[in-house]
Write a protein that holds these residues in place. Structure first.
Motif, PDB file in Angstrom:
ATOM      1  N   GLU A  56      22.740 -20.302  -2.747  1.00 53.37           N
ATOM      2  CA  GLU A  56      20.863 -19.799  -2.824  1.00 53.37           C
ATOM      3  C   GLU A  56      20.247 -19.650  -1.353  1.00 53.37           C
ATOM      4  O   GLU A  56      18.889 -19.740  -1.851  1.00 53.37           O
ATOM      5  CB  GLU A  56      20.684 -21.706  -3.580  1.00 53.37           C
ATOM      6  N   GLY A  57      21.264 -19.689  -0.695  1.00 52.77           N
ATOM      7  CA  GLY A  57      20.631 -19.430   0.257  1.00 52.77           C
ATOM      8  C   GLY A  57      21.558 -19.554   1.473  1.00 52.77           C
ATOM      9  O   GLY A  57      22.388 -19.393   1.503  1.00 52.77           O
ATOM     10  N   PRO A  58      21.045 -17.829   2.912  1.00 53.97           N
ATOM     11  CA  PRO A  58      22.116 -18.292   3.700  1.00 53.97           C
ATOM     12  C   PRO A  58      22.501 -19.630   4.792  1.00 53.97           C
ATOM     13  O   PRO A  58      24.172 -19.568   4.687  1.00 53.97           O
ATOM     14  CB  PRO A  58      21.046 -18.492   5.372  1.00 53.97           C
ATOM     15  N   LEU A  59      22.696 -20.643   4.221  1.00 55.81           N
ATOM     16  CA  LEU A  59      23.379 -21.925   4.213  1.00 55.81           C
ATOM     17  C   LEU A  59      24.428 -22.178   3.553  1.00 55.81           C
ATOM     18  O   LEU A  59      25.619 -21.990   4.052  1.00 55.81           O
ATOM     19  CB  LEU A  59      22.571 -23.134   4.191  1.00 55.81           C
ATOM     20  N   GLU A  60      24.227 -22.401   2.153  1.00 60.18           N
ATOM     21  CA  GLU A  60      25.675 -22.395   1.701  1.00 60.18           C
ATOM     22  C   GLU A  60      26.068 -21.428   1.439  1.00 60.18           C
ATOM     23  O   GLU A  60      27.353 -21.632   2.006  1.00 60.18           O
ATOM     24  CB  GLU A  60      25.189 -22.137  -0.039  1.00 60.18           C
ATOM     25  N   GLU A  66      38.265 -20.132   6.763  1.00 63.20           N
ATOM     26  CA  GLU A  66      39.440 -21.287   7.467  1.00 63.20           C
ATOM     27  C   GLU A  66      38.621 -21.639   8.546  1.00 63.20           C
ATOM     28  O   GLU A  66      40.222 -21.683  10.088  1.00 63.20           O
ATOM     29  CB  GLU A  66      40.786 -21.165   7.877  1.00 63.20           C
ATOM     30  N   VAL A  67      37.652 -21.072   9.210  1.00 59.14           N
ATOM     31  CA  VAL A  67      36.572 -21.066  10.419  1.00 59.14           C
ATOM     32  C   VAL A  67      36.176 -22.767  10.748  1.00 59.14           C
ATOM     33  O   VAL A  67      35.280 -22.720   9.984  1.00 59.14           O
ATOM     34  CB  VAL A  67      35.778 -19.805  10.793  1.00 59.14           C
ATOM     35  N   ASP A  68      36.532 -23.148  12.053  1.00 62.19           N
ATOM     36  CA  ASP A  68      36.783 -24.306  11.743  1.00 62.19           C
ATOM     37  C   ASP A  68      34.919 -24.589  13.014  1.00 62.19           C
ATOM     38  O   ASP A  68      34.873 -24.468  13.984  1.00 62.19           O
ATOM     39  CB  ASP A  68      37.116 -25.045  12.755  1.00 62.19           C
ATOM     40  N   ILE A  69      34.013 -24.414  12.241  1.00 63.62           N
ATOM     41  CA  ILE A  69      32.197 -23.619  12.564  1.00 63.62           C
ATOM     42  C   ILE A  69      32.127 -25.065  13.511  1.00 63.62           C
ATOM     43  O   ILE A  69      30.975 -24.114  14.621  1.00 63.62           O
ATOM     44  CB  ILE A  69      31.430 -24.051  11.413  1.00 63.62           C
ATOM     45  N   PHE A  70      32.725 -26.031  13.400  1.00 64.10           N
ATOM     46  CA  PHE A  70      32.498 -26.641  14.487  1.00 64.10           C
ATOM     47  C   PHE A  70      32.769 -26.766  15.820  1.00 64.10           C
ATOM     48  O   PHE A  70      32.793 -27.358  16.861  1.00 64.10           O
ATOM     49  CB  PHE A  70      32.317 -28.420  14.304  1.00 64.10           C
ATOM     50  N   LYS A  71      34.184 -26.280  15.633  1.00 66.47           N
ATOM     51  CA  LYS A  71      34.490 -25.698  17.107  1.00 66.47           C
ATOM     52  C   LYS A  71      34.827 -24.199  17.745  1.00 66.47           C
ATOM     53  O   LYS A  71      34.336 -24.026  18.812  1.00 66.47           O
ATOM     54  CB  LYS A  71      36.216 -25.422  16.585  1.00 66.47           C
ATOM     55  N   VAL A  72      34.409 -23.418  16.935  1.00 61.94           N
ATOM     56  CA  VAL A  72      34.332 -22.254  17.489  1.00 61.94           C
ATOM     57  C   VAL A  72      32.576 -21.303  17.247  1.00 61.94           C
ATOM     58  O   VAL A  72      31.891 -21.978  16.399  1.00 61.94           O
ATOM     59  CB  VAL A  72      35.495 -21.397  16.671  1.00 61.94           C
ATOM     60  N   TRP A 125      19.947 -22.536  19.213  1.00 63.11           N
ATOM     61  CA  TRP A 125      20.016 -22.053  17.637  1.00 63.11           C
ATOM     62  C   TRP A 125      21.366 -22.659  17.168  1.00 63.11           C
ATOM     63  O   TRP A 125      21.552 -23.374  15.974  1.00 63.11           O
ATOM     64  CB  TRP A 125      19.297 -20.754  17.986  1.00 63.11           C
ATOM     65  N   GLU A 126      22.601 -22.032  17.639  1.00 65.37           N
ATOM     66  CA  GLU A 126      23.881 -22.340  16.926  1.00 65.37           C
ATOM     67  C   GLU A 126      24.033 -23.298  17.123  1.00 65.37           C
ATOM     68  O   GLU A 126      24.989 -23.753  15.976  1.00 65.37           O
ATOM     69  CB  GLU A 126      24.952 -21.627  18.159  1.00 65.37           C
ATOM     70  N   GLU A 127      23.643 -24.561  17.784  1.00 62.16           N
ATOM     71  CA  GLU A 127      24.382 -25.808  18.025  1.00 62.16           C
ATOM     72  C   GLU A 127      23.096 -26.286  16.736  1.00 62.16           C
ATOM     73  O   GLU A 127      24.031 -27.350  15.785  1.00 62.16           O
ATOM     74  CB  GLU A 127      23.754 -26.749  18.918  1.00 62.16           C
ATOM     75  N   ASP A 128      21.801 -25.651  16.556  1.00 65.00           N
ATOM     76  CA  ASP A 128      21.505 -26.521  15.621  1.00 65.00           C
ATOM     77  C   ASP A 128      21.936 -26.293  13.910  1.00 65.00           C
ATOM     78  O   ASP A 128      21.672 -27.098  12.812  1.00 65.00           O
ATOM     79  CB  ASP A 128      19.694 -25.989  15.747  1.00 65.00           C
ATOM     80  N   GLN A 148      24.974 -28.273  13.459  1.00 64.42           N
ATOM     81  CA  GLN A 148      24.565 -29.150  12.757  1.00 64.42           C
ATOM     82  C   GLN A 148      23.878 -29.444  11.446  1.00 64.42           C
ATOM     83  O   GLN A 148      24.210 -30.193  10.500  1.00 64.42           O
ATOM     84  CB  GLN A 148      23.333 -30.747  13.750  1.00 64.42           C
ATOM     85  N   ARG A 149      23.194 -28.412  11.024  1.00 57.05           N
ATOM     86  CA  ARG A 149      22.746 -28.140   9.436  1.00 57.05           C
ATOM     87  C   ARG A 149      23.592 -27.591   8.615  1.00 57.05           C
ATOM     88  O   ARG A 149      23.600 -28.853   7.293  1.00 57.05           O
ATOM     89  CB  ARG A 149      21.632 -27.547   9.546  1.00 57.05           C
ATOM     90  N   LEU A 150      24.697 -27.211   9.183  1.00 55.28           N
ATOM     91  CA  LEU A 150      26.069 -26.705   8.127  1.00 55.28           C
ATOM     92  C   LEU A 150      26.162 -28.147   8.194  1.00 55.28           C
ATOM     93  O   LEU A 150      27.173 -28.313   6.783  1.00 55.28           O
ATOM     94  CB  LEU A 150      26.517 -26.106   8.905  1.00 55.28           C
ATOM     95  N   GLU A 151      26.751 -29.050   9.044  1.00 63.03           N
ATOM     96  CA  GLU A 151      27.568 -30.397   8.700  1.00 63.03           C
ATOM     97  C   GLU A 151      26.878 -31.377   7.982  1.00 63.03           C
ATOM     98  O   GLU A 151      27.577 -32.029   7.132  1.00 63.03           O
ATOM     99  CB  GLU A 151      27.612 -30.852  10.647  1.00 63.03           C
ATOM    100  N   GLU A 152      25.587 -31.494   8.141  1.00 64.33           N
ATOM    101  CA  GLU A 152      24.957 -32.267   6.972  1.00 64.33           C
ATOM    102  C   GLU A 152      24.540 -31.808   5.614  1.00 64.33           C
ATOM    103  O   GLU A 152      25.350 -32.602   4.738  1.00 64.33           O
ATOM    104  CB  GLU A 152      23.234 -32.240   7.741  1.00 64.33           C
ATOM    105  N   TYR A 153      24.761 -30.178   5.593  1.00 62.77           N
ATOM    106  CA  TYR A 153      24.523 -30.587   4.184  1.00 62.77           C
ATOM    107  C   TYR A 153      26.178 -30.112   3.481  1.00 62.77           C
ATOM    108  O   TYR A 153      26.244 -30.678   2.650  1.00 62.77           O
ATOM    109  CB  TYR A 153      24.307 -28.029   4.107  1.00 62.77           C
ATOM    110  N   ARG A 154      26.847 -29.981   4.727  1.00 60.70           N
ATOM    111  CA  ARG A 154      28.311 -30.259   4.274  1.00 60.70           C
ATOM    112  C   ARG A 154      28.510 -31.777   3.241  1.00 60.70           C
ATOM    113  O   ARG A 154      29.464 -32.650   2.440  1.00 60.70           O
ATOM    114  CB  ARG A 154      29.324 -29.684   4.611  1.00 60.70           C
ATOM    115  N   ALA A 155      28.509 -32.713   4.237  1.00 61.31           N
ATOM    116  CA  ALA A 155      27.959 -33.668   3.685  1.00 61.31           C
ATOM    117  C   ALA A 155      27.685 -34.091   2.534  1.00 61.31           C
ATOM    118  O   ALA A 155      28.321 -35.126   1.754  1.00 61.31           O
ATOM    119  CB  ALA A 155      27.637 -35.149   4.718  1.00 61.31           C
ATOM    120  N   TYR A 156      26.380 -33.359   2.419  1.00 60.18           N
ATOM    121  CA  TYR A 156      25.135 -33.906   1.433  1.00 60.18           C
ATOM    122  C   TYR A 156      26.037 -33.335  -0.256  1.00 60.18           C
ATOM    123  O   TYR A 156      26.117 -33.765  -1.380  1.00 60.18           O
ATOM    124  CB  TYR A 156      24.114 -33.171   0.942  1.00 60.18           C
ATOM    125  N   LYS A 157      27.317 -32.205  -0.145  1.00 62.80           N
ATOM    126  CA  LYS A 157      27.752 -31.247  -1.138  1.00 62.80           C
ATOM    127  C   LYS A 157      28.838 -32.305  -1.075  1.00 62.80           C
ATOM    128  O   LYS A 157      29.174 -32.606  -2.369  1.00 62.80           O
ATOM    129  CB  LYS A 157      28.598 -29.669  -0.337  1.00 62.80           C
TER     130      LYS A 157
END
Lengths: 167, 239
Positions: free
Chosen positions: B18-22, B32-38, B96-99, B102-111
């Motif tokens: 539905e959108g870039p985030l998803e 299998e990329v840990d987007i929070f590390k790399v 922006w990347e950091e932002d 964070q949004r991905l992390e939040e989105y993942r939690a809601y998913k």
């Protein structure tokens, strides 16, 4: 069981819509604390029985316990509503865990326009407008409904699964 | 020039993102990329491959995907040139990347929460409220009164937002809708609300509803509503 909690039970049993605490007070000519106390008592009496007191904010209803849903379904063969899409569940989760919440917040999390999915959930009576925000344009604030509790078999919003518990 | 390296496409039954985030989230999980590390730049190639194969449905939506692609490419380019003193634009991009992370992390939690709710709903946990009692005024017994149906339709229609004036979409003829609905009903009954809500605009909703009425008139379908305020289902009448 006190007389008052038996009265409350009888009223809730006979009502085909959720009732507010205030309506129970009026019907039984009692104070708020007394009714709340009677509800607590009723809740503990019904522990382990087939029905439970379902509470959504200030509204109360009796409902069958989710454990017996399959049996009730076999007996009554109720019509089933269509399934929700994953997008609808995402939106529902954001509303349920953040209520009252404006559309902008839902869209911020999902990163896409959520207007139609919110409308769809509203039409299915799973969410509803619960107020207006104070920001510009006084945006609609969404919250869940009694129907939401029914669909998920939850006694109250306090019984929502803790975030991250199942993952 | 090397072709972009990317894994196989997402599974055949490619879900619609539905959108870039998803999409980013799905790619990070697949690669299998840990987007929070790399760096997010690591999934740039996979992202480009995905959007190249996307069918452009909604230009506005496509623009969002492309905007994200542009940012990812820029990010990748600055990651490839280390050591330089970052310019203002680059510093902003890293912010922006950091932002986005964070949004991905939040989105993942809601998913995950959405998944919990969905699993729960599918476990037959419905809590049934007391059944509607018959009232003196008389509920809508079968056969359903068409007036009531029209009133119900109007209330649904009022809630379908009007489209902006620029409409280039198709228009439906009644005949087409009749065929479409008849075809749909071969697969089983449908909830009326659902059928109407599939409309892209009010015009289509109206044509759909008129088609339903026409099918009633032709005795091709039956309409059922088990309880007051309950869902209204339509079903093909056995020939």
């Amino acid at each position: 069981m006190t007389n008052l909690s038996a009265q409350v039970e009888a009223i809730l049993f006979s009502s085909n819509r959720p009732l507010k605490v205030r309506e129970l007070q009026q019907a039984t000519d009692s104070g708020r604390d007394e009714v709340e106390h009677a509800l607590d008592e009723l809740r503990s009496v019904l522990d382990g029985r087939g029905v439970m007191v379902m509470r959504h904010h200030d509204e109360l209803h009796l409902a069958t316990r989710p454990e017996y849903a399959a049996a009730v379904r076999r007996a009554l063969r109720p019509e089933v509503s269509g399934k929700l899409s994953p997008a609808a569940y995402e939106t529902l989760a954001i509303v349920a865990y953040n209520q009252p919440v404006p559309r902008s917040r839902v869209e911020e999390v999902r990163g896409v326009n959520c207007e139609s999915v919110l409308t769809n959930l509203e039409l299915r009576d799973l969410i509803t407008e619960v107020g207006r925000g104070s920001g510009p344009g006084q945006p609609k604030l969404y919250g869940t409904t009694m129907r939401f509790l029914q669909v998920l078999g939850l006694e109250s919003l306090d019984h929502l699964p803790a975030p991250g518990s199942g993952a | 020039m090397e072709p972009p390296i990317a894994g196989p496409r997402l599974p055949i039954s490619t879900p619609v993102f539905e959108g870039p985030l998803e999409l980013l989230l799905a790619l990070a999980e697949r690669e299998e990329v840990d987007i929070f590390k790399v760096s997010l730049a690591r999934i740039t190639d996979a992202y480009l491959v995905e959007i190249a194969q996307r069918e452009v449905q909604d230009p506005e939506e496509m623009a969002e995907f492309l905007w994200m692609a542009a940012r990812l490419l820029l990010l990748k380019s600055i990651r490839l040139l280390p050591g330089e003193q970052p310019t203002d634009e680059e510093t902003e991009l890293l912010g922006w990347e950091e932002d986005v992370r964070q949004r991905l992390e939040e989105y993942r939690a809601y998913k995950a929460m959405a998944h919990d709710l969905m699993t729960r709903a599918e476990q037959e946990v419905f809590a049934f409220p007391p059944a509607a009692r018959p009232v003196e005024a008389g509920g809508q017994e079968e056969p359903l009164d068409v007036d009531v149906l029209v009133a119900a339709f109007n209330s649904v229609l009022a809630r379908i937002p009007p489209r902006p004036v620029v409409i280039t979409g198709r228009t439906w003829t009644l005949e087409e809708k009749l065929d479409a609905i008849t075809l749909r009903l071969r697969k089983g009954p449908i909830e009326l609300l659902e059928l109407i809500l599939e409309s892209v605009d009010r015009l289509e909703a109206v044509v759909t509803f008129v088609a339903v009425l026409e099918l009633v008139r032709r005795s091709a379908i039956t309409i059922r509503q088990k309880e007051r305020f309950g869902p209204i289902h339509i079903e093909a009448r056995a020939a």
